[in-house]
Enzyme design. Structure first.
Site, PDB file in Angstrom:
ATOM      1  N   GLY A  12     -12.726  -5.423 -27.433  1.00 28.14           N
ATOM      2  CA  GLY A  12     -13.987  -5.135 -28.139  1.00 28.14           C
ATOM      3  C   GLY A  12     -13.953  -5.597 -29.578  1.00 28.14           C
ATOM      4  CG  ASP A  13     -14.948  -3.517 -32.338  1.00 27.19           C
ATOM      5  OD1 ASP A  13     -16.144  -3.321 -32.050  1.00 27.19           O
ATOM      6  OD2 ASP A  13     -14.115  -2.602 -32.457  1.00 27.19           O
ATOM      7  CD  GLU A  14     -13.976  -8.661 -27.994  1.00 23.01           C
ATOM      8  OE1 GLU A  14     -15.116  -8.217 -28.226  1.00 23.01           O
ATOM      9  OE2 GLU A  14     -13.255  -8.229 -27.076  1.00 23.01           O
ATOM     10  N   GLY A  15     -16.794  -9.827 -32.273  1.00 21.81           N
ATOM     11  CA  GLY A  15     -17.848 -10.557 -32.985  1.00 21.81           C
ATOM     12  C   GLY A  15     -18.963 -10.972 -32.039  1.00 21.81           C
ATOM     13  CE  LYS A  16     -18.750  -6.978 -27.526  1.00 23.26           C
ATOM     14  NZ  LYS A  16     -17.519  -6.633 -28.252  1.00 23.26           N
ATOM     15  N   GLY A  40     -20.969  -1.255 -31.152  1.00 20.22           N
ATOM     16  CA  GLY A  40     -21.504  -1.499 -32.489  1.00 20.22           C
ATOM     17  C   GLY A  40     -21.452  -2.998 -32.700  1.00 20.22           C
ATOM     18  CG  HIS A  41     -22.759  -5.467 -30.183  1.00 20.92           C
ATOM     19  ND1 HIS A  41     -23.240  -5.918 -28.990  1.00 20.92           N
ATOM     20  CD2 HIS A  41     -21.588  -4.829 -29.880  1.00 20.92           C
ATOM     21  CE1 HIS A  41     -22.421  -5.564 -28.013  1.00 20.92           C
ATOM     22  NE2 HIS A  41     -21.417  -4.892 -28.530  1.00 20.92           N
ATOM     23  CB  THR A 127     -17.265   5.908 -29.470  1.00 21.13           C
ATOM     24  OG1 THR A 127     -17.972   6.109 -28.244  1.00 21.13           O
ATOM     25  CG2 THR A 127     -16.579   4.550 -29.446  1.00 21.13           C
ATOM     26  CD  GLN A 222     -18.357  -0.797 -24.528  1.00 22.28           C
ATOM     27  OE1 GLN A 222     -18.925  -1.003 -23.475  1.00 22.28           O
ATOM     28  NE2 GLN A 222     -18.996  -0.279 -25.546  1.00 22.28           N
ATOM     29  CB  ALA A 297     -19.508  -1.676 -36.019  1.00 20.78           C
TER      30      ALA A 297
HETATM   31  P1  GDP Z   1     -18.819  -6.791 -31.777  1.00 24.10           P
HETATM   32  O1  GDP Z   1     -18.730  -5.357 -31.390  1.00 24.10           O
HETATM   33  O2  GDP Z   1     -18.049  -7.676 -30.860  1.00 24.10           O
HETATM   34  O3  GDP Z   1     -20.235  -7.271 -31.967  1.00 24.10           O
HETATM   35  O4  GDP Z   1     -18.098  -6.922 -33.200  1.00 24.10           O
HETATM   36  P2  GDP Z   1     -18.293  -5.925 -34.455  1.00 24.10           P
HETATM   37  O5  GDP Z   1     -19.625  -6.153 -35.045  1.00 24.10           O
HETATM   38  O6  GDP Z   1     -17.929  -4.537 -34.078  1.00 24.10           O
HETATM   39  O7  GDP Z   1     -17.138  -6.421 -35.403  1.00 24.10           O
HETATM   40  C1  GDP Z   1     -17.059  -7.728 -35.861  1.00 24.10           C
HETATM   41  C2  GDP Z   1     -17.054  -7.695 -37.407  1.00 24.10           C
HETATM   42  O8  GDP Z   1     -16.614  -8.942 -37.906  1.00 24.10           O
HETATM   43  C3  GDP Z   1     -18.429  -7.496 -37.991  1.00 24.10           C
HETATM   44  O9  GDP Z   1     -18.297  -6.802 -39.198  1.00 24.10           O
HETATM   45  C4  GDP Z   1     -18.923  -8.916 -38.241  1.00 24.10           C
HETATM   46  O10 GDP Z   1     -19.877  -8.995 -39.299  1.00 24.10           O
HETATM   47  C5  GDP Z   1     -17.640  -9.585 -38.644  1.00 24.10           C
HETATM   48  N1  GDP Z   1     -17.518 -11.010 -38.290  1.00 24.10           N
HETATM   49  C6  GDP Z   1     -18.005 -11.665 -37.210  1.00 24.10           C
HETATM   50  N2  GDP Z   1     -17.567 -12.945 -37.204  1.00 24.10           N
HETATM   51  C7  GDP Z   1     -16.794 -13.086 -38.310  1.00 24.10           C
HETATM   52  C8  GDP Z   1     -16.016 -14.165 -38.835  1.00 24.10           C
HETATM   53  O11 GDP Z   1     -15.951 -15.253 -38.285  1.00 24.10           O
HETATM   54  N3  GDP Z   1     -15.314 -13.913 -39.986  1.00 24.10           N
HETATM   55  C9  GDP Z   1     -15.348 -12.707 -40.611  1.00 24.10           C
HETATM   56  N4  GDP Z   1     -14.626 -12.562 -41.725  1.00 24.10           N
HETATM   57  N5  GDP Z   1     -16.066 -11.664 -40.145  1.00 24.10           N
HETATM   58  C10 GDP Z   1     -16.750 -11.853 -38.994  1.00 24.10           C
HETATM   59  P1  IMO Z   2     -18.167  -3.056 -28.982  1.00 24.24           P
HETATM   60  O1  IMO Z   2     -19.290  -3.366 -28.011  1.00 24.24           O
HETATM   61  C1  IMO Z   2     -14.177  -1.374 -29.480  1.00 24.24           C
HETATM   62  C2  IMO Z   2     -13.203   2.115 -27.040  1.00 24.24           C
HETATM   63  C3  IMO Z   2     -12.992   3.435 -27.741  1.00 24.24           C
HETATM   64  C4  IMO Z   2     -11.966   4.068 -26.830  1.00 24.24           C
HETATM   65  C5  IMO Z   2     -12.423   3.622 -25.444  1.00 24.24           C
HETATM   66  C6  IMO Z   2     -13.274   4.643 -24.702  1.00 24.24           C
HETATM   67  O2  IMO Z   2     -18.619  -2.790 -30.357  1.00 24.24           O
HETATM   68  O3  IMO Z   2     -17.094  -4.086 -28.876  1.00 24.24           O
HETATM   69  P2  IMO Z   2     -15.814   5.428 -24.969  1.00 24.24           P
HETATM   70  O4  IMO Z   2     -16.542   6.040 -26.132  1.00 24.24           O
HETATM   71  O5  IMO Z   2     -16.400   4.137 -24.499  1.00 24.24           O
HETATM   72  O6  IMO Z   2     -15.595   6.389 -23.844  1.00 24.24           O
HETATM   73  O7  IMO Z   2     -14.335   5.098 -25.536  1.00 24.24           O
HETATM   74  O8  IMO Z   2     -13.175   2.433 -25.657  1.00 24.24           O
HETATM   75  N1  IMO Z   2     -14.501   1.455 -27.317  1.00 24.24           N
HETATM   76  C7  IMO Z   2     -14.630   0.370 -28.080  1.00 24.24           C
HETATM   77  N2  IMO Z   2     -13.713  -0.301 -28.810  1.00 24.24           N
HETATM   78  N3  IMO Z   2     -15.444  -1.817 -29.420  1.00 24.24           N
HETATM   79  C8  IMO Z   2     -16.360  -1.175 -28.663  1.00 24.24           C
HETATM   80  O9  IMO Z   2     -17.618  -1.645 -28.466  1.00 24.24           O
HETATM   81  C9  IMO Z   2     -15.979   0.012 -27.999  1.00 24.24           C
HETATM   82  N4  IMO Z   2     -16.627   0.897 -27.200  1.00 24.24           N
HETATM   83  C10 IMO Z   2     -15.704   1.761 -26.780  1.00 24.24           C
HETATM   84  O10 IMO Z   2     -12.504   3.252 -29.044  1.00 24.24           O
HETATM   85  O11 IMO Z   2     -10.696   3.499 -27.054  1.00 24.24           O
HETATM   86 MG    MG Z   3     -18.200  -3.533 -32.229  1.00 28.49          MG
END
Ligand code: GDP
Ligand code: IMO
Ligand code: MG
Length: 423
Positions: A12-16, A40-41, A127, A222, A297
């Site tokens: 998760g949180d790869e920058g989707k 949290g995107h 979460t 995720q 996020a």
């Molecule tokens: P998601 O859940 O996959 O959409 O990712 P998140 O939004 O939770 O976390 C990604 C974070 O990295 C966010 O704060 C974005 O604004 C930031 N982000 C995305 N792409 C880049 C990048 O290429 N470089 C940097 N420094 N930040 C980035």
């Molecule tokens: P995005 O879409 C990162 C993790 C939680 C926990 C596990 C189970 O922003 O990438 P849950 O509340 O789903 O039952 O929690 O999954 N988790 C995430 N980690 N990014 C997310 O979403 C997540 N959504 C859930 O931290 O380890």
């Molecule tokens: Mg996220």
């Protein structure tokens, strides 16, 4: 015209959010297919930053239609807050947002049961958004769906029925005070009034759109390693973020999916508990967290950080059928002299053949690293592949080769313009 699934390839949180926003310029419809407000995107536009939890990240592109599929679990409070936040920023959702009549509703007792179960032993580190308990009720066939809002009698009956059981559980097992049934009924009737206009027969809508030649981007939440079937169970979420989940969570059949895009962070992060072989619990991990602003996020929790794990991404590419990849946060690696990349695992001194998802083995594996030179420069202002330092290109080629992925998009910062095609 195409139907594309976009998946998180790690934890998760790869920058989707950022990449959905970029790609959605070329799509008619963006659809979320699973998860809920645990996601949290983040999308950064100019000086503004939007964090979307339920509404697809395509909402920030004018004219793009956004759909919440049946696989998503919907928290009324979170949804209404998000609609309000967008409106305050002059982004109108009416006529552009549709919600599947078959999506399940997060109820107050789901959030309460989530927090109670996390206060005991064996924490997952959820979460706290009620995700697990809501999917439990869905599969136990006790869930309350969006369609139930349309019939007040049915809605009341279902809430009363559920509350009987949940209040028993809360009182007798957990010693918690009972929840007020009438209050909950009132709250969900109010919610219905606010969202009636968005409710749609989503499978028909999406399949008709495909027949008309419209393009659809399916936004996963995720990541693959948090998938309830293919992830590091039990330290996973309760839905199917992998590409297969896109069909179940929308009603689009597998024969209509054209491609799968994987989002891959240039290193690895994880929030919550569970094994993480390349985790750095030292200064280097702290450095990644600080430079990468690695804080959740949704919950604000510090994310655990570690080196890129090509063995893990290779597994993810296999189970998702990833055709091409967007590599994000490459800029964050700009001040390391050396970069380690995990190319495999060893267990009891022997190489591990395939990615172990069971926590017992995954907790014991030793990552096998190859060391690459860093590039020690700020690449966040690069606007094309050719501007990247040669060490950065070598890093990209190396991780692509070892993970078995084809990199198509490179991201060097949170903003739209900090994105370009790989050569
Ligand atoms: P998601 O859940 O996959 O959409 O990712 P998140 O939004 O939770 O976390 C990604 C974070 O990295 C966010 O704060 C974005 O604004 C930031 N982000 C995305 N792409 C880049 C990048 O290429 N470089 C940097 N420094 N930040 C980035
Ligand atoms: P995005 O879409 C990162 C993790 C939680 C926990 C596990 C189970 O922003 O990438 P849950 O509340 O789903 O039952 O929690 O999954 N988790 C995430 N980690 N990014 C997310 O979403 C997540 N959504 C859930 O931290 O380890
Ligand atoms: Mg996220």
């Amino acid at each position: 015209m195409s139907v594309t699934v976009l998946v998180g390839s790690q934890w998760g949180d790869e920058g989707k959010g950022k990449i959905v926003d970029i790609l959605s310029e070329n799509y008619d419809i963006v659809t979320r297919y699973q998860g809920g407000a645990n996601a949290g995107h983040t999308v950064a536009i100019g000086d503004k930053q939007f964090i979307l939890h339920l509404i697809p990240s395509g909402i920030l592109r004018e004219g793009v239609v956004c759909v919440i599929g049946n696989g998503v679990v919907i928290d009324p409070t979170a949804l209404l807050e998000e609609i309000e936040l967008l409106r305050k920023n002059n982004i109108e959702v009416d006529g552009r947002l549709f919600i599947s009549h078959n999506a399940h509703l997060i109820m107050p007792y789901h959030k309460l049961l989530d927090s109670i179960s996390e206060s005991g032993e064996n924490k997952i580190g959820t979460t706290g958004r009620g995700i697990g308990p809501c999917y439990i009720d869905k599969y136990a066939r006790k869930g309350i769906k969006i369609v139930d809002l349309l019939n007040r009698k049915v809605l009341q009956e279902k809430i009363r029925e559920n509350l009987k059981e949940k209040n028993n559980l809360l009182k007798k097992v957990y010693g918690h005070e009972e929840l007020d049934v009438e209050e909950i009924i009132k709250q969900y009737v109010e919610f219905d009034k606010a969202i009636d206009k968005y409710i749609k027969d989503v499978p028909s809508f999406l399949n008709n759109a495909i027949s008309e030649g419209k393009s659809i981007l399916l936004e996963g939440a995720q990541g693959a390693l948090l998938d309830v079937d293919h992830g590091t169970y039990p330290y996973v979420t309760s839905s199917s973020p992998t590409a297969g989940g896109a069909c179940i969570g929308t009603g689009i059949p597998p024969t209509k999916i054209d491609s799968v895009v994987g989002i891959v962070k240039a290193y690895t992060t994880r929030v919550g508990n569970g094994p993480f072989p390349t985790e750095l619990t030292n200064e280097e991990g702290e450095k990644l967290r600080t430079i990468g602003a690695e804080y959740g996020a949704t919950t604000g929790r510090p994310r655990r950080c570690g080196w890129f794990d090509a063995f893990l991404v290779n597994y993810s590419a296999m189970i998702n059928g990833i055709d091409s990849v967007a590599v994000t946060k490459l800029d964050v690696l700009g001040s390391f002299d050396e970069l380690k990349v995990c190319v495999g695992y060893e267990l009891n001194g022997k190489p591990v053949k395939s990615f172990p998802t069971d926590v017992e083995r995954l907790s014991e594996v030793k990552p096998v690293y190859e060391i690459l030179p860093g590039w020690n420069s700020d690449i966040s202002k690069c606007s094309s592949y050719s501007e990247l330092p040669s060490n950065t290109k070598d890093y990209l080629n190396f991780i692509a080769g070892k993970s078995g992925i084809k990199i198509k998009i490179i991201s060097v910062g949170p903003k739209r313009q900090q994105t370009f095609f790989a050569e």
